[in-house]
Design a protein around this motif. Structure first.
Motif, short mmCIF file in Angstrom:
data_model
loop_
_atom_site.label_atom_id
_atom_site.label_comp_id
_atom_site.label_asym_id
_atom_site.label_seq_id
_atom_site.Cartn_x
_atom_site.Cartn_y
_atom_site.Cartn_z
N ASN A 37 0.79 -1.22 0.00
CA ASN A 37 0.00 0.00 0.00
C ASN A 37 0.83 1.28 0.00
OD1 ASN A 37 0.82 0.02 2.67
ND2 ASN A 37 -1.15 -0.71 3.46
N ASP A 38 2.16 1.15 -0.03
CA ASP A 38 3.03 2.33 -0.20
C ASP A 38 3.50 2.47 -1.64
OD1 ASP A 38 4.82 0.26 -0.39
OD2 ASP A 38 6.07 0.89 1.30
N GLY A 39 2.98 1.63 -2.53
CA GLY A 39 3.30 1.72 -3.95
C GLY A 39 4.54 0.97 -4.39
N LYS A 40 5.21 0.28 -3.47
CA LYS A 40 6.42 -0.46 -3.81
C LYS A 40 6.06 -1.87 -4.29
CE LYS A 40 9.22 2.04 -0.41
NZ LYS A 40 10.04 1.92 0.82
N PRO A 41 6.91 -2.49 -5.14
CA PRO A 41 6.64 -3.86 -5.57
C PRO A 41 6.50 -4.77 -4.35
CG PRO A 41 8.39 -2.91 -6.89
CD PRO A 41 8.12 -1.94 -5.77
N ALA A 42 5.44 -5.58 -4.34
CA ALA A 42 5.16 -6.43 -3.18
C ALA A 42 6.01 -7.69 -3.18
CB ALA A 42 3.68 -6.80 -3.17
N ASN A 43 6.08 -8.32 -2.00
CA ASN A 43 6.75 -9.60 -1.82
C ASN A 43 8.21 -9.48 -2.26
OD1 ASN A 43 3.77 -10.77 -3.39
ND2 ASN A 43 4.01 -10.47 -1.20
N LEU A 44 8.69 -10.37 -3.14
CA LEU A 44 10.07 -10.31 -3.63
C LEU A 44 10.16 -9.54 -4.94
CD1 LEU A 44 11.31 -13.93 -2.83
CD2 LEU A 44 11.63 -11.84 -1.51
N GLY A 45 9.19 -8.68 -5.18
CA GLY A 45 9.20 -7.87 -6.39
C GLY A 45 10.47 -7.07 -6.60
N PRO A 46 11.03 -6.43 -5.54
CA PRO A 46 12.26 -5.67 -5.74
C PRO A 46 13.41 -6.53 -6.30
CG PRO A 46 11.24 -5.01 -3.70
CD PRO A 46 10.45 -6.19 -4.20
N LYS A 47 13.51 -7.78 -5.87
CA LYS A 47 14.56 -8.66 -6.39
C LYS A 47 14.33 -8.99 -7.86
CE LYS A 47 16.21 -10.88 -2.18
NZ LYS A 47 16.57 -12.17 -1.53
N LEU A 48 13.08 -9.23 -8.22
CA LEU A 48 12.77 -9.48 -9.62
C LEU A 48 13.10 -8.26 -10.47
CD1 LEU A 48 11.42 -11.02 -11.98
CD2 LEU A 48 9.24 -10.06 -11.20
N PHE A 49 12.69 -7.09 -10.02
CA PHE A 49 12.91 -5.87 -10.78
C PHE A 49 14.39 -5.53 -10.92
CE2 PHE A 49 8.57 -3.54 -10.49
CZ PHE A 49 7.92 -4.72 -10.79
N ALA A 50 15.20 -6.00 -9.98
CA ALA A 50 16.64 -5.72 -10.01
C ALA A 50 17.39 -6.63 -10.98
CB ALA A 50 17.22 -5.85 -8.61
N GLN A 51 16.75 -7.68 -11.46
CA GLN A 51 17.43 -8.59 -12.39
C GLN A 51 17.78 -7.86 -13.69
OE1 GLN A 51 18.18 -11.90 -11.50
NE2 GLN A 51 17.46 -11.05 -9.55
N GLN A 52 18.99 -8.11 -14.18
CA GLN A 52 19.43 -7.46 -15.41
C GLN A 52 18.50 -7.78 -16.57
OE1 GLN A 52 23.38 -8.56 -16.74
NE2 GLN A 52 23.68 -6.57 -17.71
N SER A 53 18.04 -9.02 -16.64
CA SER A 53 17.14 -9.40 -17.72
C SER A 53 15.83 -8.63 -17.64
CB SER A 53 16.88 -10.91 -17.68
OG SER A 53 16.33 -11.29 -16.41
N PHE A 54 15.38 -8.35 -16.43
CA PHE A 54 14.15 -7.58 -16.27
C PHE A 54 14.37 -6.13 -16.70
CE2 PHE A 54 10.87 -5.20 -14.05
CZ PHE A 54 9.75 -5.99 -14.20
N GLN A 55 15.50 -5.58 -16.31
CA GLN A 55 15.80 -4.19 -16.65
C GLN A 55 15.90 -3.97 -18.15
OE1 GLN A 55 16.09 -1.43 -14.65
NE2 GLN A 55 15.29 -2.75 -13.01
#
Length: 330
Positions: free
Chosen positions: A274-292
């Motif tokens: 509810n603070d707008g940040k990726p939930a659960n392990l979302g930050p780790k997924l978003f940090a992946q080079q392939s995701f970027q």
């Protein structure tokens, strides 16, 4: 104790939750969308009790319960949407509570051992409930002990593919308030139609991928058009990327498959706290080079929603609003 974030966000939990809360006047029997019979039995006394079908068989509940303890956030959302307040709640984590519910959620005593912990019978007993509502998918639930405190209704888990809708509507039936959700239901239908009409041009240009960060290291969840969030966005006219179409409902996916599953998505809709940040392990997924390196990410087409896993009509409407907001930015 699983929450809807795990139950609806794991491939093994692709089934959904039916819900009901019984704190109103008696109602006539009805069949829910999943086919499970809910509501009053003909032999129940309308003046004092109601008999409901549950995962444990028929249970007699008060016709007008005053002190309801809720053990899952689906019936919680239903009670809130129906203007009812439980006296106790299972604590699935404040960060996952949608803003319209947050103030009420904070004011209600919690009956679990910390966030996501086990239900503590002593805490439930202290609230002197006259009705307890949970789900049959909750492991290690002290059902027999809870039943000694108050009528305990465990709801069937596996028969609904649209828990946010089925649970809300069955709750209204069991409450004897079959028309209580009529305005919310109409608002939902009107909002989806409005988005389809007003955003037709941009809807035709973009294909969406739907995802959640997940709880397991190295894994994330991809959702399809037949998932709960997929159905809501589809009602608003969304088109989906091939990866989402392939999974239909939802699937657990490894980080190694980020590129192959998401490369043709023009935009990504994802689950947030509810603070707008990726939930659960979302930050780790978003940090992946392939995701970027994904085209959607490089274009800045990432859009989140706390209502990605809706528990009722209010959150379904929130998801539509968040989707519309994303469309206006494209």
């Amino acid at each position: 104790m699983p929450t809807r974030r795990r139950l609806l966000g794991s491939a093994a939990g692709a089934a959904a939750l039916l819900g009901l809360a019984a704190c109103g006047s008696g109602g006539s029997g009805s069949k829910g969308a999943a086919g499970a019979s809910v509501g009053a039995s003909a032999g129940a006394s309308a003046a004092s009790t109601r008999v409901v079908d549950t995962a444990k068989g028929k249970v007699t509940v008060p016709a007008r319960p005053q002190r309801v303890v809720i053990l899952n956030d689906f019936p919680m959302a239903a009670m809130f949407d129906l203007g009812q307040l439980p006296v106790g709640l299972f604590n699935a984590g404040e960060e996952y509570v949608a803003q319209p519910y947050l103030e009420r959620w904070r004011s209600i005593p919690k009956v679990s051992n910390g966030v996501g912990g086990t239900v503590e019978v002593e805490k439930v007993a202290a609230l002197q409930p006259d009705l307890i509502i949970g789900i049959d998918a909750q492991p290690n639930l002290p059902y027999e002990q809870l039943s000694r405190l108050a009528p305990t209704v465990l709801l069937p888990f596996s028969k609904s593919k649209t828990p946010w809708r089925d649970m809300a509507e069955q709750t209204a039936v069991v409450l004897g308030l079959p028309d209580a959700l009529a305005k919310l239901k109409q608002r939902y239908a009107d909002r989806a139609a409005q988005i389809r009409k007003e955003r037709a041009a941009v809807l035709a240009r973009y294909r969406w991928a739907l995802l959640q960060g997940g709880f397991d290291e190295g894994q994330w969840w991809l959702y399809g058009p037949e998932s709960n969030i997929g159905g809501i966005l589809a009602a608003a006219g969304a088109r989906f990327s091939s990866g989402s179409v392939r999974v239909k409902e939802q699937a657990s996916v490894s980080y190694e498959l980020v590129t192959s599953r998401l490369s043709d998505a023009d935009a990504i809709f994802y689950y947030t706290t509810n603070d707008g940040k990726p939930a659960n392990l979302g930050p780790k997924l978003f940090a992946q080079q392939s995701f970027q390196k994904l085209p959607a990410v490089r274009a800045g087409h990432l859009y989140g929603s706390i209502a990605f896993l809706p528990a009722g009509y209010t959150e379904a409407l929130m998801a539509l609003d968040d989707f519309d907001s994303a469309l206006r930015k494209l």
